[in-house]
Design a protein around this motif. Sequence first.
Motif, PDB file in Angstrom:
ATOM      1  N   VAL A 169      -5.178   5.562  -5.414  1.00 60.50           N
ATOM      2  CA  VAL A 169      -5.123   4.376  -4.311  1.00 60.50           C
ATOM      3  C   VAL A 169      -3.669   3.705  -4.403  1.00 60.50           C
ATOM      4  N   SER A 170      -3.275   3.302  -2.985  1.00 60.84           N
ATOM      5  CA  SER A 170      -2.037   2.875  -2.947  1.00 60.84           C
ATOM      6  C   SER A 170      -2.112   1.663  -1.812  1.00 60.84           C
ATOM      7  N   TRP A 171      -1.106   0.934  -1.469  1.00 62.45           N
ATOM      8  CA  TRP A 171      -0.917  -0.243  -0.768  1.00 62.45           C
ATOM      9  C   TRP A 171       0.420  -0.506  -0.418  1.00 62.45           C
ATOM     10  N   ASP A 172       0.688  -1.501   0.666  1.00 67.01           N
ATOM     11  CA  ASP A 172       1.864  -2.215   0.684  1.00 67.01           C
ATOM     12  C   ASP A 172       2.418  -2.914  -0.315  1.00 67.01           C
ATOM     13  N   VAL A 173       3.592  -3.040  -0.710  1.00 68.82           N
ATOM     14  CA  VAL A 173       4.168  -4.246  -1.694  1.00 68.82           C
ATOM     15  C   VAL A 173       3.753  -5.562  -0.903  1.00 68.82           C
ATOM     16  N   LEU A 174       3.431  -6.278  -1.861  1.00 67.75           N
ATOM     17  CA  LEU A 174       3.290  -7.748  -1.439  1.00 67.75           C
ATOM     18  C   LEU A 174       4.092  -8.820  -1.924  1.00 67.75           C
ATOM     19  N   ASN A 175       5.022  -9.376  -1.170  1.00 68.20           N
ATOM     20  CA  ASN A 175       5.991  -9.988  -1.572  1.00 68.20           C
ATOM     21  C   ASN A 175       5.575 -11.418  -2.365  1.00 68.20           C
ATOM     22  N   GLY A 176       6.197 -11.681  -3.406  1.00 69.08           N
ATOM     23  CA  GLY A 176       5.628 -12.724  -4.379  1.00 69.08           C
ATOM     24  C   GLY A 176       4.933 -12.372  -5.426  1.00 69.08           C
ATOM     25  N   ALA A 177       4.261 -11.232  -5.429  1.00 65.77           N
ATOM     26  CA  ALA A 177       3.280 -10.648  -6.501  1.00 65.77           C
ATOM     27  C   ALA A 177       4.263 -10.148  -7.693  1.00 65.77           C
ATOM     28  N   GLY A 236     -25.489  13.116  -9.453  1.00 67.87           N
ATOM     29  CA  GLY A 236     -24.648  14.030  -8.666  1.00 67.87           C
ATOM     30  C   GLY A 236     -24.139  13.271  -7.675  1.00 67.87           C
ATOM     31  N   GLU A 237     -24.103  11.971  -7.551  1.00 62.54           N
ATOM     32  CA  GLU A 237     -23.905  11.358  -6.456  1.00 62.54           C
ATOM     33  C   GLU A 237     -22.897  10.231  -6.878  1.00 62.54           C
ATOM     34  N   PHE A 238     -22.122   9.496  -5.914  1.00 61.32           N
ATOM     35  CA  PHE A 238     -21.120   8.452  -6.439  1.00 61.32           C
ATOM     36  C   PHE A 238     -21.116   7.440  -5.147  1.00 61.32           C
ATOM     37  N   ASN A 239     -20.821   6.147  -5.587  1.00 61.96           N
ATOM     38  CA  ASN A 239     -20.773   5.218  -4.393  1.00 61.96           C
ATOM     39  C   ASN A 239     -19.890   3.977  -4.843  1.00 61.96           C
ATOM     40  N   PHE A 240     -18.625   3.862  -4.626  1.00 62.82           N
ATOM     41  CA  PHE A 240     -17.851   3.001  -4.967  1.00 62.82           C
ATOM     42  C   PHE A 240     -17.184   1.939  -4.231  1.00 62.82           C
ATOM     43  N   ASP A 241     -16.974   0.732  -4.439  1.00 66.30           N
ATOM     44  CA  ASP A 241     -16.073  -0.250  -3.685  1.00 66.30           C
ATOM     45  C   ASP A 241     -15.085  -0.508  -4.346  1.00 66.30           C
ATOM     46  N   ILE A 242     -13.951  -0.652  -3.849  1.00 66.28           N
ATOM     47  CA  ILE A 242     -12.677  -1.004  -4.324  1.00 66.28           C
ATOM     48  C   ILE A 242     -11.856  -2.194  -3.525  1.00 66.28           C
ATOM     49  N   TYR A 243     -11.153  -3.075  -4.026  1.00 71.66           N
ATOM     50  CA  TYR A 243     -10.350  -4.073  -3.605  1.00 71.66           C
ATOM     51  C   TYR A 243      -9.140  -4.259  -4.513  1.00 71.66           C
ATOM     52  N   ILE A 244      -7.992  -4.836  -3.857  1.00 73.57           N
ATOM     53  CA  ILE A 244      -7.045  -5.315  -4.747  1.00 73.57           C
ATOM     54  C   ILE A 244      -6.546  -6.570  -4.474  1.00 73.57           C
ATOM     55  N   GLU A 245      -6.047  -7.436  -5.477  1.00 78.63           N
ATOM     56  CA  GLU A 245      -5.457  -8.837  -5.470  1.00 78.63           C
ATOM     57  C   GLU A 245      -4.085  -8.707  -5.752  1.00 78.63           C
ATOM     58  N   GLY A 246      -2.961  -9.474  -5.295  1.00 78.05           N
ATOM     59  CA  GLY A 246      -1.779  -9.937  -5.810  1.00 78.05           C
ATOM     60  C   GLY A 246      -1.896 -11.023  -6.686  1.00 78.05           C
ATOM     61  N   ASN A 258       0.697 -13.914  -9.174  1.00 79.38           N
ATOM     62  CA  ASN A 258       1.772 -14.421 -10.043  1.00 79.38           C
ATOM     63  C   ASN A 258       1.436 -15.450 -10.805  1.00 79.38           C
ATOM     64  N   GLU A 259       2.539 -16.372 -11.036  1.00 76.64           N
ATOM     65  CA  GLU A 259       2.080 -17.344 -12.026  1.00 76.64           C
ATOM     66  C   GLU A 259       1.463 -18.575 -11.670  1.00 76.64           C
ATOM     67  N   GLU A 260       1.728 -18.696 -10.058  1.00 80.13           N
ATOM     68  CA  GLU A 260       1.156 -19.716  -9.414  1.00 80.13           C
ATOM     69  C   GLU A 260      -0.305 -19.449  -8.878  1.00 80.13           C
ATOM     70  N   GLY A 261      -0.748 -18.120  -9.021  1.00 84.16           N
ATOM     71  CA  GLY A 261      -2.189 -17.853  -8.620  1.00 84.16           C
ATOM     72  C   GLY A 261      -2.239 -16.350  -7.999  1.00 84.16           C
ATOM     73  N   SER A 262      -3.365 -16.433  -7.070  1.00 81.56           N
ATOM     74  CA  SER A 262      -3.524 -14.899  -6.570  1.00 81.56           C
ATOM     75  C   SER A 262      -3.611 -15.029  -5.149  1.00 81.56           C
ATOM     76  N   SER A 263      -3.515 -13.926  -4.526  1.00 78.88           N
ATOM     77  CA  SER A 263      -3.477 -13.727  -2.938  1.00 78.88           C
ATOM     78  C   SER A 263      -4.887 -13.685  -2.554  1.00 78.88           C
ATOM     79  N   ASN A 264      -5.147 -13.307  -1.400  1.00 76.87           N
ATOM     80  CA  ASN A 264      -6.406 -13.213  -0.842  1.00 76.87           C
ATOM     81  C   ASN A 264      -6.817 -11.867  -1.151  1.00 76.87           C
ATOM     82  N   PRO A 265      -7.956 -11.423  -1.615  1.00 79.75           N
ATOM     83  CA  PRO A 265      -8.345 -10.028  -1.583  1.00 79.75           C
ATOM     84  C   PRO A 265      -8.223  -9.116  -0.524  1.00 79.75           C
ATOM     85  N   SER A 266      -7.683  -8.069  -0.821  1.00 76.99           N
ATOM     86  CA  SER A 266      -7.286  -6.931   0.261  1.00 76.99           C
ATOM     87  C   SER A 266      -8.849  -6.583   0.961  1.00 76.99           C
TER      88      SER A 266
END
Length: 443
Positions: free
Chosen positions: A338-346, A391-401, A403-411
């Motif tokens: 998994v990859s994503w764009d760098v989030l400013n402030g995280a 024999g099967e798989f089904n996963f959901d994934i999301y990312i949050e940024g 810092n000390e002040e809190g978290s970003s919205n989920p991706s």
Amino acid sequence: MRKIDKKKKTILAIVLIPLIFVAQYYIFKFGVISPMIKGVNIKIIQGEYIQDIDKYVVKLGEPVILSPGDYIKIPSYAKDPKVKFRILDNSDTIEIKDNSEKEDNTVILEGLKKGYTSIALMKNSRVLQKATILVVDPTVESLNVTLDGNLKYVGDKGEFSSTVEVDYKEFNNTYDVIYESSNENVLRVNNNKVEAVGVGNATIYAKSKDKVEALRYNIIARVKDIEIESSFNISIGQNIKLKPKIITFPGNLKPPVINYKFSQVKLPIERCVSINKNGGIIGIREGSEKITISCGVGENKKIQVITINVKEEPIKDNIITNLFSRFSMNDNVLNIEVSWDVLNGATNYDVYIKNNLIESSEFELYTSVTQETFIKNKKINIVQNIDKDVGEFNFDIYIEGRNEEGSSNPSNIINIIGNTDSEEKPEDPEEPEQPEQPEYQKD
């Protein structure tokens, strides 16, 4: 009566003797009778040659001029006699051409192939002198080239000198050296003089017959100054590229390589930014960092030191974008990249995963990575073991940024679905969208 006859004879002799001498003079003078000649000596009077005791050595394909030398005429007032040079064999080793239009009794001799031959100087059918001619094709054994001057910066000038050694040492000084440049836009050659006129690589080829020497040069511009702002303010996660202006002399030339490095010694965990060789800067944590920018080497090196100030900005209204994934199966082990764009402030990223094949499952924190680690690796790997019986798989994934002040919205949520026979499959990034809140929970 006898006395009269004797007197007449005396008078006749007195008259005839001068006439005979006068007649003889003009007969020899105008070449009616050819004079006797002595001291004939076949000589090469022009061209490159070696004179041995018993032969002349000449170079293949290079003409020389033969002369009968400074012979003596008897009588001295006689007209110069006509003498001819003649080749004494049929080997076709040399050829001769008449050169009398330029100088009497001379010929041009040129070697046609290597070997021995003989030539004679003749008067009518009489051989006056013979000479042996050896035609050689010398081999250049060594070519040594030196430069008087330096060729490093645009505007530098120099002069080449050379020594040539051949297998016939007497011919060492008879071979010219020709100089050529592989790139006249970088190094310009005029005879044996050279000037650096542009930035780049060029090779000077010194050639003498079949011998070639190559001298390689890398020409750079002189650095006069580096112009750039003294400080930059960025936020955590923000990516900027330093663009210093290099002033060269002469102006508007391609500058040498620009180098970037930290000015201060710190531990990696103390660094406020990361920097790459191209001047790319990414804010990692709050603080200041000094960066040294240099261009050139040695006496041509110029340096500027700048300051990067990193501040932490609120990220609660931001969202991670361009979430991208791909997966592969290996012996019932699922590897998800998994990859994503760098989030400013995280300063950190939290990765959440949910197994959709488990009833009433919720999102769970899989791992957390620091901003610095993510910037270095550009991705994270999620590994899941798949039950053979299912024999099967089904996963959901999301990312949050975070810092000390809190978290970003989920991706946006990405779905990884397939079976143990699935081939590697990339998941295209979607437009950012916020998942429904009931579908996940954080510990």
